[in-house]
Design a protein around this motif. Structure first.
Motif, PDB file in Angstrom:
ATOM      1  N   GLU A 168      42.834  45.904  23.664  1.00  0.00           N
ATOM      2  CA  GLU A 168      41.472  45.630  24.115  1.00  0.00           C
ATOM      3  C   GLU A 168      40.908  44.390  23.422  1.00  0.00           C
ATOM      4  N   TYR A 185      43.659  49.776  20.913  1.00  0.00           N
ATOM      5  CA  TYR A 185      42.550  48.982  20.370  1.00  0.00           C
ATOM      6  C   TYR A 185      42.935  47.504  20.271  1.00  0.00           C
ATOM      7  N   ASN A 215      44.065  49.177  32.093  1.00  0.00           N
ATOM      8  CA  ASN A 215      42.699  49.212  31.575  1.00  0.00           C
ATOM      9  C   ASN A 215      42.721  49.846  30.183  1.00  0.00           C
ATOM     10  N   THR A 262      39.976  56.026  25.877  1.00  0.00           N
ATOM     11  CA  THR A 262      39.237  57.272  26.118  1.00  0.00           C
ATOM     12  C   THR A 262      40.189  58.458  26.247  1.00  0.00           C
ATOM     13  N   LYS A 285      40.346  50.284  28.044  1.00  0.00           N
ATOM     14  CA  LYS A 285      39.226  51.181  27.754  1.00  0.00           C
ATOM     15  C   LYS A 285      39.520  52.595  28.237  1.00  0.00           C
ATOM     16  N   ASP A 286      40.066  52.717  29.452  1.00  0.00           N
ATOM     17  CA  ASP A 286      40.424  54.047  29.962  1.00  0.00           C
ATOM     18  C   ASP A 286      41.514  54.684  29.113  1.00  0.00           C
ATOM     19  N   SER A 319      35.002  43.724  19.643  1.00  0.00           N
ATOM     20  CA  SER A 319      34.997  43.804  21.105  1.00  0.00           C
ATOM     21  C   SER A 319      33.596  43.613  21.671  1.00  0.00           C
ATOM     22  N   HIS A 361      32.710  40.798  24.321  1.00  0.00           N
ATOM     23  CA  HIS A 361      32.152  41.186  25.609  1.00  0.00           C
ATOM     24  C   HIS A 361      30.845  40.448  25.878  1.00  0.00           C
TER      25      HIS A 361
END
Length: 372
Positions: free
Chosen positions: A267, A264, A227, A233, A229-230, A287, A291
């Motif tokens: 993603e 990045y 993932n 973060t 995004k995780d 993104s 999305h």
């Protein structure tokens, strides 16, 4: 506010006192709601009664499609009971006759059907007492009706959940190749290992090798944290921590920045592949656009409901599938099929009678040799 409920056993019989009794209740009690059962009459008569009694509206319930649910305190046979002495077959007939007379069928079910359990005669006994049934009209109106027997806690009976539509089955996603696999050196080794594997009976077919590679990649992806995004973060938190130190480590900050830049890109690559918008310039971090594109595609491709042949909306996946199957079954069903013999009359036979006799003779000789 008050309600009067009355099983009036028919309306407007000349020898009856039903209408007079209505008038008395209306004058003396004046209930805001009057609930009548077994009126045995048509809509027009009920409308006339509504106007005569001074009510604003009248609502009727069609008695045809109906279902029953609850604790019937009865079973249909000894298979619906465990423990204790067996009952005679004659004891099941009243309940069975009632269901047969009413044309009731049990709904498909999930869970433990033995909904009641208790001690009787120092023995643990369980019975299928809590069930739901529906007649043919109900099943045609709600073909996906089903019941679920829930866990037994707080009572000696299980709760019964009745759904009018087919239960939504757990979604099993399809395997899709992720472009981010190409940046993982471990993936290449796993693919080479899966592709080069051999069966005991000899080399595998290409289709089997592809299927094996797909299974290997699916297992590998579940083990890894893929993932982006995780990961972004987490790296942002690490970068903030190192930059807030009194003596920050420049080497660690540069390394985290490189990893963050890589995350990045991963993603962006994921959403570009998922959105199918190929015309955008690579390198721009869009993104949010990607999305939104994916959400737009999903809403465009999603079928929220379908109308069945009874003009009823079906929302669950199972019920929508039944509507599709019924529609195409009727669409491709021939009501008056024509004979196909005229179409084959102009065909010349390729296997002659002599060839048939020769093949029969050869098969007979082979069978004799096998018997000897």
């Amino acid at each position: 506010m008050s309600i009067v409920s009355w099983n009036c056993q028919g309306l407007g019989r000349p020898q009856g006192l039903t209408i007079q009794r209505f008038r008395e209740m209306r004058q003396n009690l004046f209930p805001e709601i009057l609930f009548l059962m077994e009126t045995k009459n048509v809509w027009n008569v009920l409308v006339d009664l509504q106007v005569w009694l001074g009510y604003d509206n009248v609502f009727t319930v069609d008695p045809e499609p109906w279902c029953i649910i609850g604790d019937f305190n009865e079973i249909l046979n000894n298979r619906e009971k465990t423990g204790g002495p067996k009952r005679g077959d004659a004891s099941f007939k009243p309940f069975s006759a009632m269901l047969q007379t009413c044309g009731m069928d049990e709904f498909s079910s999930k869970g433990d059907r033995f909904t009641w359990g208790g001690w009787r005669w120092k023995k643990w006994i369980q019975c299928c007492l809590d069930i739901s049934f529906g007649n043919e009209a109900w099943l045609s109106l709600f073909p996906g009706s089903n019941q679920t027997f829930l866990e037994k806690r707080g009572s000696d009976h299980r709760p019964v959940l009745l759904r009018f539509y087919a239960s939504k089955e757990p979604f099993k996603g399809q395997f899709r190749f992720d472009k981010r696999f190409l940046r993982q050196p471990e993936v290449l080794k796993e693919i080479e290992k899966a592709w080069g594997g051999r069966n005991k009976c000899g080399p595998d077919k290409v289709g089997i090798k592809i299927r094996r590679c797909r299974d290997v990649l699916s297992r590998w992806k579940r083990k890894k944290n893929f993932n982006a995004k995780d990961k972004i973060t987490l790296l942002q938190q690490r970068l903030k921590w190192f930059q807030s130190r009194d003596f920050p480590c420049r080497f660690m900050i540069d390394m985290i920045r490189k990893e963050l830049l890589h995350a990045y890109k991963e993603e962006d690559s994921f959403w570009k592949q998922k959105s199918r918008d190929k015309w955008l310039v690579f390198g721009d971090r869009s993104s949010k656009f990607f999305h939104g594109s994916v959400k737009s595609n999903r809403s465009r491709n999603h079928i929220s409901k379908l109308k069945d042949k009874n003009n009823q909306d079906q929302f669950s996946d199972g019920a929508k599938a039944e509507v599709v199957v019924d529609y195409f079954t009727d669409l491709f069903k021939s009501s008056n099929p024509r004979p196909y013999d005229p179409a084959f009359e102009s065909f010349l036979p390729k296997v002659t009678a002599v060839m048939n006799r020769q093949s029969s003779l050869i098969m007979g000789i082979v069978l004799l040799e096998q018997m000897v």
